[in-house]
Design a protein around this motif. Structure first.
Motif, mmCIF file in Angstrom:
data_model
loop_
_atom_site.group_PDB
_atom_site.id
_atom_site.type_symbol
_atom_site.label_atom_id
_atom_site.label_comp_id
_atom_site.label_asym_id
_atom_site.label_seq_id
_atom_site.Cartn_x
_atom_site.Cartn_y
_atom_site.Cartn_z
ATOM 1 N N HIS A 167 0.835 -1.196 0.000
ATOM 2 C CA HIS A 167 0.000 0.000 0.000
ATOM 3 C C HIS A 167 0.871 1.248 0.000
ATOM 4 N N SER A 168 0.249 2.376 -0.338
ATOM 5 C CA SER A 168 0.952 3.657 -0.250
ATOM 6 C C SER A 168 1.434 3.851 1.179
ATOM 7 N N GLY A 169 2.615 4.386 1.323
ATOM 8 C CA GLY A 169 3.116 4.680 2.661
ATOM 9 C C GLY A 169 3.919 3.565 3.283
ATOM 10 N N CYS A 170 4.071 2.426 2.583
ATOM 11 C CA CYS A 170 4.853 1.348 3.182
ATOM 12 C C CYS A 170 6.319 1.497 2.818
ATOM 13 N N GLY A 171 6.660 2.550 2.078
ATOM 14 C CA GLY A 171 8.069 2.811 1.794
ATOM 15 C C GLY A 171 8.555 2.170 0.521
ATOM 16 N N LYS A 172 7.655 1.853 -0.388
ATOM 17 C CA LYS A 172 8.066 1.220 -1.651
ATOM 18 C C LYS A 172 9.057 2.097 -2.415
ATOM 19 N N THR A 173 8.676 3.361 -2.589
ATOM 20 C CA THR A 173 9.537 4.262 -3.351
ATOM 21 C C THR A 173 10.848 4.519 -2.617
ATOM 22 N N THR A 174 10.765 4.623 -1.285
ATOM 23 C CA THR A 174 11.993 4.796 -0.503
ATOM 24 C C THR A 174 12.927 3.611 -0.723
ATOM 25 N N LEU A 175 12.359 2.404 -0.720
ATOM 26 C CA LEU A 175 13.170 1.202 -0.918
ATOM 27 C C LEU A 175 13.815 1.229 -2.307
ATOM 28 N N LEU A 176 13.037 1.634 -3.316
ATOM 29 C CA LEU A 176 13.581 1.686 -4.669
ATOM 30 C C LEU A 176 14.685 2.744 -4.765
ATOM 31 N N ASN A 177 14.459 3.901 -4.110
ATOM 32 C CA ASN A 177 15.481 4.936 -4.129
ATOM 33 C C ASN A 177 16.765 4.463 -3.462
ATOM 34 N N ILE A 178 16.625 3.665 -2.406
ATOM 35 C CA ILE A 178 17.818 3.134 -1.752
ATOM 36 C C ILE A 178 18.528 2.154 -2.693
ATOM 37 N N LEU A 179 17.742 1.314 -3.381
ATOM 38 C CA LEU A 179 18.349 0.397 -4.354
ATOM 39 C C LEU A 179 19.064 1.174 -5.460
ATOM 40 N N ALA A 180 18.481 2.324 -5.841
ATOM 41 C CA ALA A 180 19.077 3.134 -6.907
ATOM 42 C C ALA A 180 20.275 3.936 -6.416
ATOM 43 N N GLY A 181 20.411 4.039 -5.094
ATOM 44 C CA GLY A 181 21.505 4.825 -4.531
ATOM 45 C C GLY A 181 21.135 6.281 -4.340
ATOM 46 N N LEU A 182 19.878 6.634 -4.594
ATOM 47 C CA LEU A 182 19.447 8.027 -4.455
ATOM 48 C C LEU A 182 19.097 8.366 -3.007
ATOM 49 N N ASP A 183 18.917 7.329 -2.187
ATOM 50 C CA ASP A 183 18.650 7.532 -0.769
ATOM 51 C C ASP A 183 19.537 6.533 -0.019
ATOM 52 N N GLN A 184 19.841 6.837 1.221
ATOM 53 C CA GLN A 184 20.721 5.967 1.993
ATOM 54 C C GLN A 184 19.908 5.175 3.015
ATOM 55 N N ALA A 185 20.213 3.894 3.129
ATOM 56 C CA ALA A 185 19.553 3.080 4.154
ATOM 57 C C ALA A 185 20.078 3.496 5.514
ATOM 58 N N SER A 186 19.197 3.443 6.532
ATOM 59 C CA SER A 186 19.662 3.738 7.885
ATOM 60 C C SER A 186 20.462 2.562 8.424
ATOM 61 N N ASP A 187 20.156 1.381 7.898
ATOM 62 C CA ASP A 187 20.853 0.184 8.348
ATOM 63 C C ASP A 187 20.760 -0.851 7.226
ATOM 64 N N GLY A 188 21.720 -1.749 7.178
ATOM 65 C CA GLY A 188 21.671 -2.825 6.198
ATOM 66 C C GLY A 188 22.484 -2.521 4.955
ATOM 67 N N TYR A 189 22.579 -3.523 4.084
ATOM 68 C CA TYR A 189 23.432 -3.424 2.903
ATOM 69 C C TYR A 189 22.685 -3.836 1.653
#
Lengths: 303, 282
Positions: A47-69
């Motif tokens: 659903h909206s708000g579960c962080g899908k786009t955030t996760l994709l941005n982290i995969l793309a390198g456009l956002d940084q994960a707070s934890d994990g690799y």
């Protein structure tokens, strides 16, 4: 040999500072583990708000994960790269450039030493691949939504990325255009054996395109609830997919998840031994005798 | 559709002409009504005033101004000594000063605006200075410029520079800081180096906003150059106006006002054309 862990996320989480002063920080998602095989098409549904786009941005390198690799092709990734091309929800074409210039810009970024003629020939190949005719000299504002997204896809493919990341690319399009583009994307990815990670909230889109569908629970603190193996044949196409006996088991399972189960995650895992590193794998099928995919595969029958 | 549009254009054009004719007739009527017997006047002052004291109004008629303007247009570039140059030469001096001052302002404001727009830290650090400098009348700098530069021509160029730099700086910074995140993200995923990103993504994206700043700046610069040249004297359309006032030639003052308006409009139109070139439809 196919790399089983071509993309591998290891315990990803993302925490945003609280929107209010002195409030608690918001954990969008945490403990996200999944792998994508080389050449595989994986969809992420939630659903909206579960962080899908955030996760994709982290995969793309456009956002940084707070934890994990994130490991891609054996290397840890934390910044954007030409290996991972993104197709944005809002197409993100440069409005002052023509179609040809938009794609050439990407090609030139990847193949810096190429001559102008070579760059344009390469760009033309991808413009043709996505079926854009007589649009080379048009500006994005002169194109329809579907054509803009074709340019976006051509631009992403033109840099020949290891991974194609798609962020709800078809959500703003009408049903007919969406269907056509889904089918063309599927054909292109089959031909080029492209590894794809795509975000969507369209169940039919996921069933048609994905080899596996990752189900994400509602945020905040979203988790991967389970991974659904697509039980439909690999050569499925849009016009006939709904006649296959496994279509409705697949569809109903995903629908049930989005309608009800995405909310009741906390309750559900308290009754089972949920392990975020190995979320349950499910293969919804009309036939209980279907070959087991792995030890912890659960088969669900609706017949 | 186009016929309706051109119809509207013709109507507007005819209306403009009507307004102009009414204005000229009113002007003529006022001048005629003032043309009676001059009030009682100190004889010495009357002798000083010459013709105007003998009943004719000091306010010229539209015909006088028209023929004066035509005279200037017919022979714009004559040079009969420091106090009698053609209006073309004077305008050329003014436009020249504005161009040089404006050019320097571009060289300073656009790179600095980029820096401010891209770095919130630098923006915050420079903001108090900009806020204080911006509302200062450019002419207030004139004494300081004359004292330090010791050249009246360069001082007026400096004044033009200082008045055009702020709108360009602020608009460039605003344009750069509001470039859509998704275009920046695209260039990031394409591993575009910062310099190429600035030139190929941020500059074209911010260009319309930067051009708006330039149009505001050229408007202010043209307003300021007249006042600056009145102050420093020598050459330029501002000096011409002041000189004609000292000559009590109201006809020439009005003619000069007309030319100032025309050149100001032309400068704005040139920048409007450039704006159209860099505009994009999203």
């Amino acid at each position: 040999m196919i790399d089983e862990k071509y993309i591998s996320t290891q315990g990803l989480s993302r925490v945003f500072p609280s929107p209010e002063k002195l409030g608690e920080p918001v954990t969008v998602f945490s403990d996200i583990w999944f792998n994508v095989k080389q050449g595989e098409f994986v969809c992420l549904i939630g659903h909206s708000g579960c962080g899908k786009t955030t996760l994709l941005n982290i995969l793309a390198g456009l956002d940084q994960a707070s934890d994990g690799y994130i490991i891609v092709d054996g290397k840890e990734q934390n910044k954007p790269s030409l290996d991972r091309a993104v197709v944005f929800q809002s197409h993100a074409l440069m409005p002052w450039m023509t179609v040809m210039q938009n794609i050439s810009y990407a090609v030139k970024s990847k193949f810096k030493s190429w001559s102008k003629a070579k760059i344009e020939a390469h760009a033309q190949k991808y413009i043709d691949l996505v079926g854009l005719k007589n649009a080379n000299n048009k500006k994005p504002s002169q194109l329809s939504g579907g054509m803009k997204q074709r340019v976006g896809i051509a631009r992403a493919l033109s840099v020949q990325p290891k991974i194609l990341l798609l962020d709800e690319p078809f959500s703003a399009l009408d049903a007919l255009t969406r269907g056509n583009l889904q089918e063309e994307l599927l054909n292109i990815c089959r031909q080029t054996k492209q590894t794809v990670f795509m975000i969507t909230h369209d169940i039919d889109e996921a069933i048609l395109l994905a080899n596996r569908v990752i189900l994400m629970t509602n945020g905040p603190n979203a988790k991967i609830r389970e991974i659904v193996q697509n039980t439909l044949p690999d050569d499925r196409c849009r016009n006939t997919v709904h006649r296959h006996p496994n279509y409705y088991p697949m569809r109903n399972h995903l629908m049930d998840f989005l309608v009800a189960r995405s909310e009741t995650f906390a309750e559900e895992i308290s009754r089972s031994d949920y392990d975020p590193k190995n979320p349950p794998i499910v293969a919804p099928s009309a036939n209980l005798e279907t070959e087991m995919e792995s030890e912890n595969t659960t088969h669900i029958s609706l017949v | 559709m186009s016929s309706i549009l051109s119809n509207e254009k013709i109507k507007a054009f005819l209306l403009s002409i009507l307004i102009f004719v009414v204005f000229v007739l009113l002007w003529q009527a006022i001048v005629s009504s003032l043309g009676g017997e001059a009030p009682e006047m100190d004889p010495e002052y009357a002798a000083l005033m010459g013709a105007t004291a003998k009943g004719a109004s000091a306010i010229p008629s539209p015909g006088d101004v028209g023929s004066e303007i035509w005279g200037h247009i017919a022979d714009p570039f004559y040079d009969a000594g420091p106090n009698d140059k053609g209006v073309g030469i004077q305008l050329a001096y003014s436009v020249g000063r504005v161009s040089i001052g404006f050019g320097f302002a571009i060289v300073v404001a656009i790179p600095l605006g980029f820096l401010i727009g891209m770095s919130p830290l630098i923006y915050r650090a420079l903001d108090p200075f900009i806020q204080i400098m911006k509302p200062i009348s450019p002419l207030a700098w004139m004494p300081l410029a004359l004292y330090t530069i010791k050249d009246s021509g360069i001082s007026s160029i400096f004044v033009i520079f200082i008045c055009s730099v702020w709108p360009m700086l602020l608009n460039t910074a605003f344009g750069v800081s509001t470039v859509r995140k998704e275009w920046i993200n695209v260039s990031k995923t394409l591993e575009v180096k910062p310099f190429r990103q600035a030139l190929t993504v941020i500059l074209p994206a911010a260009a319309p906003t930067i051009m708006t700043g330039m149009r505001i700046a050229i408007g202010i610069a043209w307003l300021v150059i007249v006042a600056a040249e009145m102050l420093v004297g020598g050459t330029g359309i501002g000096y011409f106006v002041w000189n004609e006032w000292n000559n009590l030639s109201i006809t020439n003052v009005i003619a000069a006002i007309f030319f100032i308006g025309m050149i100001g409009m032309l400068l704005d139109q040139v920048l409007a054309q450039i704006s159209r070139l860099v505009a994009y439809e999203d």
